[in-house]
Motif scaffolding. Structure first.
Motif, mmCIF file in Angstrom:
data_model
loop_
_atom_site.group_PDB
_atom_site.id
_atom_site.type_symbol
_atom_site.label_atom_id
_atom_site.label_comp_id
_atom_site.label_asym_id
_atom_site.label_seq_id
_atom_site.Cartn_x
_atom_site.Cartn_y
_atom_site.Cartn_z
ATOM 1 N N PRO A 121 0.845 -1.203 0.000
ATOM 2 C CA PRO A 121 0.000 0.000 0.000
ATOM 3 C C PRO A 121 0.876 1.248 0.000
ATOM 4 O O PRO A 121 1.994 1.228 0.535
ATOM 5 C CB PRO A 121 -0.784 -0.120 1.324
ATOM 6 C CG PRO A 121 -0.729 -1.567 1.667
ATOM 7 C CD PRO A 121 0.588 -2.065 1.170
ATOM 8 N N PRO A 122 0.432 2.329 -0.610
ATOM 9 C CA PRO A 122 1.244 3.560 -0.676
ATOM 10 C C PRO A 122 1.732 4.032 0.693
ATOM 11 O O PRO A 122 2.858 4.510 0.812
ATOM 12 C CB PRO A 122 0.292 4.567 -1.311
ATOM 13 C CG PRO A 122 -0.645 3.734 -2.129
ATOM 14 C CD PRO A 122 -0.840 2.468 -1.351
ATOM 15 N N GLU A 123 0.865 3.892 1.728
ATOM 16 C CA GLU A 123 1.266 4.353 3.056
ATOM 17 C C GLU A 123 2.466 3.564 3.576
ATOM 18 O O GLU A 123 3.412 4.130 4.150
ATOM 19 C CB GLU A 123 0.100 4.226 4.040
ATOM 20 C CG GLU A 123 -1.088 5.123 3.731
ATOM 21 C CD GLU A 123 -1.953 4.575 2.584
ATOM 22 O OE1 GLU A 123 -1.723 3.414 2.167
ATOM 23 O OE2 GLU A 123 -2.839 5.313 2.111
ATOM 24 N N GLU A 124 2.455 2.241 3.373
ATOM 25 C CA GLU A 124 3.576 1.417 3.826
ATOM 26 C C GLU A 124 4.824 1.696 2.995
ATOM 27 O O GLU A 124 5.947 1.679 3.517
ATOM 28 C CB GLU A 124 3.205 -0.061 3.746
ATOM 29 C CG GLU A 124 2.145 -0.486 4.743
ATOM 30 C CD GLU A 124 1.915 -1.996 4.713
ATOM 31 O OE1 GLU A 124 2.827 -2.735 4.277
ATOM 32 O OE2 GLU A 124 0.821 -2.422 5.127
ATOM 33 N N ALA A 125 4.628 1.928 1.715
ATOM 34 C CA ALA A 125 5.773 2.254 0.862
ATOM 35 C C ALA A 125 6.438 3.550 1.324
ATOM 36 O O ALA A 125 7.671 3.668 1.318
ATOM 37 C CB ALA A 125 5.320 2.387 -0.587
ATOM 38 N N MET A 126 5.639 4.523 1.739
ATOM 39 C CA MET A 126 6.189 5.794 2.215
ATOM 40 C C MET A 126 6.907 5.624 3.547
ATOM 41 O O MET A 126 7.920 6.283 3.812
ATOM 42 C CB MET A 126 5.081 6.831 2.341
ATOM 43 C CG MET A 126 4.574 7.352 1.001
ATOM 44 S SD MET A 126 5.865 8.260 0.094
ATOM 45 C CE MET A 126 6.001 9.743 1.106
ATOM 46 N N ILE A 127 6.399 4.733 4.409
ATOM 47 C CA ILE A 127 7.095 4.468 5.670
ATOM 48 C C ILE A 127 8.474 3.872 5.382
ATOM 49 O O ILE A 127 9.483 4.258 5.993
ATOM 50 C CB ILE A 127 6.261 3.515 6.556
ATOM 51 C CG1 ILE A 127 4.995 4.230 7.053
ATOM 52 C CG2 ILE A 127 7.094 3.023 7.747
ATOM 53 C CD1 ILE A 127 4.041 3.327 7.806
ATOM 54 N N GLY A 128 8.523 2.936 4.454
ATOM 55 C CA GLY A 128 9.805 2.361 4.076
ATOM 56 C C GLY A 128 10.741 3.402 3.499
ATOM 57 O O GLY A 128 11.953 3.385 3.754
ATOM 58 N N GLY A 129 10.192 4.335 2.708
ATOM 59 C CA GLY A 129 11.011 5.397 2.149
ATOM 60 C C GLY A 129 11.582 6.309 3.216
ATOM 61 O O GLY A 129 12.731 6.760 3.127
ATOM 62 N N LEU A 130 10.777 6.576 4.250
ATOM 63 C CA LEU A 130 11.256 7.411 5.355
ATOM 64 C C LEU A 130 12.367 6.713 6.123
ATOM 65 O O LEU A 130 13.342 7.348 6.549
ATOM 66 C CB LEU A 130 10.105 7.764 6.290
ATOM 67 C CG LEU A 130 10.466 8.615 7.517
ATOM 68 C CD1 LEU A 130 11.126 9.919 7.098
ATOM 69 C CD2 LEU A 130 9.226 8.882 8.362
ATOM 70 N N VAL A 131 12.247 5.410 6.300
ATOM 71 C CA VAL A 131 13.312 4.640 6.961
ATOM 72 C C VAL A 131 14.606 4.751 6.159
ATOM 73 O O VAL A 131 15.693 4.969 6.711
ATOM 74 C CB VAL A 131 12.894 3.160 7.125
ATOM 75 C CG1 VAL A 131 14.082 2.322 7.589
ATOM 76 C CG2 VAL A 131 11.749 3.043 8.118
ATOM 77 N N ASP A 132 14.498 4.610 4.836
ATOM 78 C CA ASP A 132 15.678 4.747 3.975
ATOM 79 C C ASP A 132 16.280 6.146 4.096
ATOM 80 O O ASP A 132 17.497 6.306 4.244
ATOM 81 C CB ASP A 132 15.308 4.490 2.518
ATOM 82 C CG ASP A 132 14.952 3.038 2.245
ATOM 83 O OD1 ASP A 132 15.301 2.174 3.070
ATOM 84 O OD2 ASP A 132 14.321 2.779 1.198
#
Length: 338
Positions: A121-132
């Motif tokens: 989901p886009p929300e989870e993808a953005m969380i992963g991006g923030l971690v990166d």
């Protein structure tokens, strides 16, 4: 007067606090973005704000390096005099390995797109991006601090070596190196998320820094297994040498120039960078990659174009091969000291 280990802890706390403050700024920007437009956002104003925040963090920790080395030497009863001044801006805008900082900070956008393409989901993808983004930023700031510390050590002739200070929690690769003493010019082994620091020495002997065995003993059994694996922790508890259980490696990028393998950088925030190009297309040449530092606009020194590669500090130390005068000459030529 503080003892040198306490000064080292103070340096660690300063770098850590700087990283936390910068990550808070970046998170505030990130939460305004969406997966659908992440690439465009990181090529525009949001990306410029994120990169400027990371750059200001690098500048801040590098700017404190000379004072830290001088305080350490004075606390050890050695001369705090320096042969040259460290240029803090020379460490800003550079990613670990010598690449451009803003190019590194664009990678989370690619990660978000890949996660979405994989079905997240886009929300989870953005969380992963923030971690990166947080990992890249924290590593870049910590690396700037360590590089500036080592350059400041080179300019202070009373400093002959440094010892690696490891703060728990830490990975096995760092723990195995805890308390190791190196010549002042030897490169610092690190990896992504590494927050280890240097403790500069006027003498090549220092007994008060925890050893790998002491750090291992401070971990409970579950922590030992998580850091060293179940079998590795069992072997160490049975008497195996930690250095034989853990094989620490440094992975640094290199390039080939004139038939030689060298570690170089083309400077961080330049007109030719990802954000510089996007701002230029918008007709905003004077404010390319512009941000604020301590309430003032960043200098145009961050906009200069890199016409040729600039040697990384660790490459300079390798080439100088322990000759302090050669170190200072190359550091000055490559813009790290004045």
């Amino acid at each position: 007067m503080e003892t040198p280990p306490e000064l080292a802890r103070g340096r660690y706390d300063l770098v850590s606090a700087t990283i936390r403050a910068i990550l808070e700024q970046i998170q505030a920007v990130w939460h305004t973005l969406s997966a659908e437009s992440i690439e465009e956002a990181l090529q525009g104003e949001a990306g410029a704000a994120i990169a400027a925040a990371a750059l200001s963090g690098q500048f801040s920790v590098a700017d404190a390096a000379s004072a830290y080395i001088a305080a350490q030497m004075a606390a050890q009863g050695a001369s705090a005099l320096s042969d040259a001044a460290v240029i803090a801006s020379a460490f800003a805008g550079i990613a670990p390995g010598g690449g451009r900082l803003e190019s590194l900070l664009y990678l989370p956008a690619i990660g978000v797109r890949r996660r979405v393409a994989a079905g997240l989901p886009p929300e989870e993808a953005m969380i992963g991006g923030l971690v990166d983004m947080s990992m890249y930023t924290a590593t870049a700031i910590a690396d700037a601090a360590r590089s500036a510390d080592q350059v400041a050590m080179a300019t202070t002739r009373s400093c002959v070596a440094y010892v690696r200070v490891v703060q728990l929690p830490a990975c096995s690769r760092c723990i195995v190196l805890a308390g190791q003493i190196y010549p002042h010019s030897e490169g610092f082994l690190r990896h992504p998320r590494c927050d280890c620091q240097t403790l500069p020495l006027a003498e090549k002997d220092w007994p008060d820094v925890p050893t790998p065995e002491e750090l291992f003993a401070q971990l409970d059994k579950e922590q030992q297994q998580r850091v060293f694996t179940v079998d590795g922790a069992r072997a160490i508890r049975a008497g195996a040498d930690i250095g034989q259980v853990v094989n620490a490696r440094r992975g640094m990028d290199t390039v080939h120039i004139y038939g030689r393998r060298l570690q170089v950088t083309h400077e961080g925030a330049t007109r030719r960078s990802v954000y510089g190009r996007s701002r230029s297309r918008a007709g905003d040449e004077m404010r390319q990659f512009a941000g604020s530092r301590f309430g003032q606009a960043t200098s145009r020194r961050y906009y200069r174009s890199a016409r040729s590669p600039r040697l990384m500090p660790e490459e300079i130390f390798r080439l100088a091969d322990g000759n302090r005068d050669d170190e200072l000459r190359l550091l000055r030529r490559n813009g790290y000291i004045t």
